[in-house]
Design an enzyme around this catalytic site. Structure first.
Site, PDB file in Angstrom:
ATOM      1  N   ALA A   1       0.806  -1.230   0.000  1.00 25.91           N
ATOM      2  CA  ALA A   1       0.000   0.000   0.000  1.00 25.91           C
ATOM      3  C   ALA A   1       0.832   1.271   0.000  1.00 25.91           C
ATOM      4  CB  ALA A   1      -0.919   0.002   1.225  1.00 25.91           C
TER       5      ALA A   1
ATOM      6  N   GLY B   1       3.544   1.609  -1.806  1.00 22.28           N
ATOM      7  CA  GLY B   1       4.363   1.601  -3.035  1.00 22.28           C
ATOM      8  C   GLY B   1       3.847   2.541  -4.113  1.00 22.28           C
ATOM      9  N   ASP B   2       4.675   2.587  -5.124  1.00 22.27           N
ATOM     10  CA  ASP B   2       4.435   3.487  -6.243  1.00 22.27           C
ATOM     11  C   ASP B   2       3.145   3.169  -7.005  1.00 22.27           C
ATOM     12  OD1 ASP B   2       5.760   5.598  -7.431  1.00 22.27           O
ATOM     13  OD2 ASP B   2       6.115   4.347  -9.215  1.00 22.27           O
ATOM     14  N   LEU B   3       2.922   1.900  -7.250  1.00 23.83           N
ATOM     15  CA  LEU B   3       1.742   1.504  -8.021  1.00 23.83           C
ATOM     16  C   LEU B   3       0.460   1.913  -7.289  1.00 23.83           C
ATOM     17  CD1 LEU B   3       0.616  -0.260 -10.439  1.00 23.83           C
ATOM     18  CD2 LEU B   3       0.244  -1.965  -8.669  1.00 23.83           C
TER      19      LEU B   3
ATOM     20  N   VAL C   1       4.961  -9.955   5.659  1.00 24.33           N
ATOM     21  CA  VAL C   1       4.268 -11.040   4.946  1.00 24.33           C
ATOM     22  C   VAL C   1       4.613 -12.438   5.462  1.00 24.33           C
ATOM     23  CG1 VAL C   1       3.868  -9.767   2.802  1.00 24.33           C
ATOM     24  CG2 VAL C   1       5.988 -11.061   3.084  1.00 24.33           C
TER      25      VAL C   1
ATOM     26  N   ASP D   1      -3.010  -7.070 -16.828  1.00 21.96           N
ATOM     27  CA  ASP D   1      -2.139  -6.540 -17.860  1.00 21.96           C
ATOM     28  C   ASP D   1      -2.792  -5.208 -18.185  1.00 21.96           C
ATOM     29  OD1 ASP D   1      -1.229  -5.707 -20.413  1.00 21.96           O
ATOM     30  OD2 ASP D   1      -0.427  -7.711 -20.734  1.00 21.96           O
ATOM     31  N   HIS D   2      -2.209  -4.121 -17.720  1.00 19.73           N
ATOM     32  CA  HIS D   2      -2.980  -2.869 -17.759  1.00 19.73           C
ATOM     33  C   HIS D   2      -3.303  -2.417 -19.180  1.00 19.73           C
ATOM     34  CE1 HIS D   2       0.964  -0.989 -18.297  1.00 19.73           C
ATOM     35  NE2 HIS D   2       0.362   0.119 -18.657  1.00 19.73           N
TER      36      HIS D   2
ATOM     37  N   HIS E   1       2.354  -7.457 -22.584  1.00 17.81           N
ATOM     38  CA  HIS E   1       1.524  -6.503 -23.340  1.00 17.81           C
ATOM     39  C   HIS E   1       1.509  -6.806 -24.845  1.00 17.81           C
ATOM     40  CE1 HIS E   1       1.747  -4.505 -19.581  1.00 17.81           C
ATOM     41  NE2 HIS E   1       2.882  -3.874 -19.761  1.00 17.81           N
TER      42      HIS E   1
ATOM     43  N   LYS F   1      12.890   1.800 -24.866  1.00 14.91           N
ATOM     44  CA  LYS F   1      12.924   2.995 -24.022  1.00 14.91           C
ATOM     45  C   LYS F   1      13.834   4.024 -24.671  1.00 14.91           C
ATOM     46  CE  LYS F   1      11.382   0.963 -19.793  1.00 14.91           C
ATOM     47  NZ  LYS F   1      10.020   1.453 -19.672  1.00 14.91           N
TER      48      LYS F   1
HETATM   49  C1  BG6 Z   1       4.813  -1.428 -17.780  1.00 14.35           C
HETATM   50  C2  BG6 Z   1       6.281  -1.622 -17.920  1.00 14.35           C
HETATM   51  O1  BG6 Z   1       4.159  -2.661 -17.730  1.00 14.35           O
HETATM   52  O2  BG6 Z   1       4.324  -0.674 -18.870  1.00 14.35           O
HETATM   53  C3  BG6 Z   1       7.013  -0.285 -18.042  1.00 14.35           C
HETATM   54  O3  BG6 Z   1       6.779  -2.321 -16.792  1.00 14.35           O
HETATM   55  C4  BG6 Z   1       6.395   0.542 -19.139  1.00 14.35           C
HETATM   56  O4  BG6 Z   1       8.400  -0.467 -18.262  1.00 14.35           O
HETATM   57  C5  BG6 Z   1       4.880   0.622 -18.983  1.00 14.35           C
HETATM   58  O5  BG6 Z   1       6.952   1.842 -19.078  1.00 14.35           O
HETATM   59  C6  BG6 Z   1       4.236   1.321 -20.147  1.00 14.35           C
HETATM   60  O6  BG6 Z   1       2.883   1.511 -19.862  1.00 14.35           O
HETATM   61  P1  BG6 Z   1       2.107   2.778 -20.408  1.00 14.35           P
HETATM   62  O7  BG6 Z   1       0.689   2.565 -19.986  1.00 14.35           O
HETATM   63  O8  BG6 Z   1       2.743   3.986 -19.804  1.00 14.35           O
HETATM   64  O9  BG6 Z   1       2.284   2.750 -21.892  1.00 14.35           O
END
Ligand code: BG6
Length: 507
Positions: free
Chosen positions: A14, A16-18, A87, A178-179, A241, A341
């Protein structure tokens, strides 16, 4: 009217960055829309010793830009509770259970529990084991687990991790994030394909020449060197992704648009992707690492100089490759992918390059050498981000006397207003999970097959020392990424670096 979801969220990681960047803002937006209202509570856990009040302050800080009404924000934050947690310590889970039951009563949560593991995967096993042994998931409501990538480091470790989790949760209780699957335009791939006869009828090797998927990032690794240096672009982006996007592009039409049918088709598509031999992998996949560079007056350091990165690092920050899909629909159509990158621009897009007309009937009109040129291919481009939408390039006649072809682009980009209203990926995915809809999450079968595909490439690369760095920051990657297509007589359609070069902003 938005229906209110009822649940207790327990967030591991909680502080953390995410959690700060994605989860709290997403929960706030869901609260603001009424998808979360009275019947929800959040327990944040992490190692640090925070009080409930301090935690609420941090949550509020991270949703600050979204706040339009102070009272609403206070009300939202009052649903958050903090518990320091190790944990490995069973007693802490007992304390968590007590707090969970108390909040369940206080907010009328009906035993619905959602566990969000925003932590490194080596903790997944120990956490899920304790959730079971300490009877925290032993309620009458739903018990669901959301986990973040990376899901393992290769097939073997992912399989082991999966076994550990599956000893506690069933597959339909596990939501692997997987966002990218929550992004509007990724979901739009299915709308474009299956809502338009014009495309689906052409969606095969009779009409499509090649497909190009680019996930380009302008930023370097920033403060994530520690994680990234052990991962690299192949595992960070391609295994998850990119292969997800390839499977959505390649899959057969499902009979109905449902979680189960889509999953079945995606898994079939992934299983049709050729698993290369190591020799083939070396020929069809290339890697790169950024060196120093400058773009538009800005200077960038090399990857090896980034914080928490080994100064001799051999980790790739760029991958380009060609997938081949061995089925009736796609045989012979290369799916080119690239990601990296510190490239020229941030941009995720898909180019579907159609086959040219069989004969250029304009080639022999006298006295007009321009007509002797090949007619450019039609290209359907799907823009995922930062702009969203799609375009189609066609060839028309240039207005005026004579007869000359010129490319015409039909463009559909979402308006700023639509974009402003379009929900953030995490927000959609959390809501899907609350509704028990796993369509936009990755099933184990997909994860497993993606690892099998990627493991060979990794292994082939690990046999040879790369000559890094091999591309300057600000460019679109190493020369070999261009050679890869050129040897097939193709070229990357999207070349944002050209504009910068022409304007002397990139050398
Ligand atoms: C993440 C990777 O899953 O997706 C990162 O770990 C990457 O390295 C990021 O920068 C990119 O996601 P988005 O939504 O910013 O394109």
């Amino acid at each position: 009217m938005t229906q209110e979801a009822i649940a207790l969220f327990t967030i591991f990681g909680a502080t953390g960055d995410l959690s700060k960047r994605k989860l709290y803002p997403s929960l706030f937006r869901l609260f603001h829309q009424g998808a979360l209202n009275k019947h929800f509570a959040v327990i944040g856990t992490a190692r640090r010793e925070w009080t409930h009040d301090y935690y609420r302050k941090i949550v509020l800080e991270n949703v600050q830009p979204l706040i339009t009404n102070e009272k609403e924000a206070e009300d939202f934050a009052s649903h958050f509770y903090y518990q320091a947690h190790n944990v490995n310590d069973t007693d802490h889970y007992d304390a968590l259970k007590v707090l969970s039951e108390e909040l369940d009563q206080r907010y009328g949560l009906q035993g619905n529990r959602l566990f969000y593991l925003a932590m490194a995967p080596n903790f997944f096993g120990v956490i899920t084991r304790h959730l079971k042994s300490q009877r925290i998931i032993n309620t009458n409501g739903f018990n669901r687990l959301i986990i973040e990538k990376p899901f393992g480091e290769d097939f073997q470790s992912a399989n082991q991790l999966n076994d550990e989790i599956r000893a506690v949760f069933n597959e339909d209780q596990i939501f692997r994030i997987d966002h990218y699957l929550g992004k509007e335009m990724i979901q739009n791939i299915s709308a474009i394909r299956f809502g338009n006869g014009i495309f689906e009828s052409q969606w095969n090797n009779n009409y499509i020449d090649n497909i190009q998927v680019t996930f380009s990032e302008a930023l370097g690794v920033e403060d994530r060197g520690g994680y990234y240096d052990h991962s690299g672009a192949l595992k960070d982006m391609v295994q998850n992704h990119i292969l997800q996007v390839v499977s959505l592009l390649a899959m057969e039409p499902p009979t109905v648009f449902s979680e189960e049918t889509i999953r079945t088709e995606k898994v079939k598509a992934l299983k049709s992707i050729r698993v290369y031999t190591e020799e083939e992998a070396k020929n069809n996949f290339i890697r790169g690492q950024y060196g120093a560079g400058s773009l538009d007056g800005q200077n960038f350091i090399s990857y090896r100089e980034e914080p928490n990165v080994d100064p001799q690092s051999e980790t790739e920050t760029f991958v380009a490759g060609k997938f081949l899909i061995d089925n009736f629909r796609w045989s012979g159509v290369p799916f080119y992918i690239r990601t990296g990158k510190h490239l020229t621009e941030k941009g995720t897009r898909i180019n579907i390059v159609f086959k040219p007309v069989p004969v250029n009937i304009f080639r022999e009109i006298e006295n007009d050498p321009s007509l002797a040129k090949d007619i450019p291919a039609n290209v359907l481009t799907i823009y995922i981000q930062p702009t969203e939408g799609f375009s189609l390039t066609l060839n028309g006649k240039r207005i005026g006397s004579g007869f000359e072809l010129e490319p015409v682009r039909l463009n559909y980009r979402h308006s700023a207003e639509t974009l402003g209203n379009s929900p953030e990926a995490y927000e959609k995915l959390i809501l899907d999970c609350l509704n028990g809809d796993g369509t936009n999450f990755t099933h184990w079968d997909e994860v497993a097959q993606s690892w099998r595909i990627v493991d060979v490439i990794r292994h082939a690369w690990d046999q040879e020392k790369p000559d890094f760095p091999n591309y300057a920051s600000g460019t679109m990657g190493p020369v070999c990424a261009f050679d890869l297509l050129e040897k097939d007589g193709n070229n990357w359609i999207w070349r944002p670096d050209e504009w910068y070069r022409q304007h002397n902003k990139l050398s």
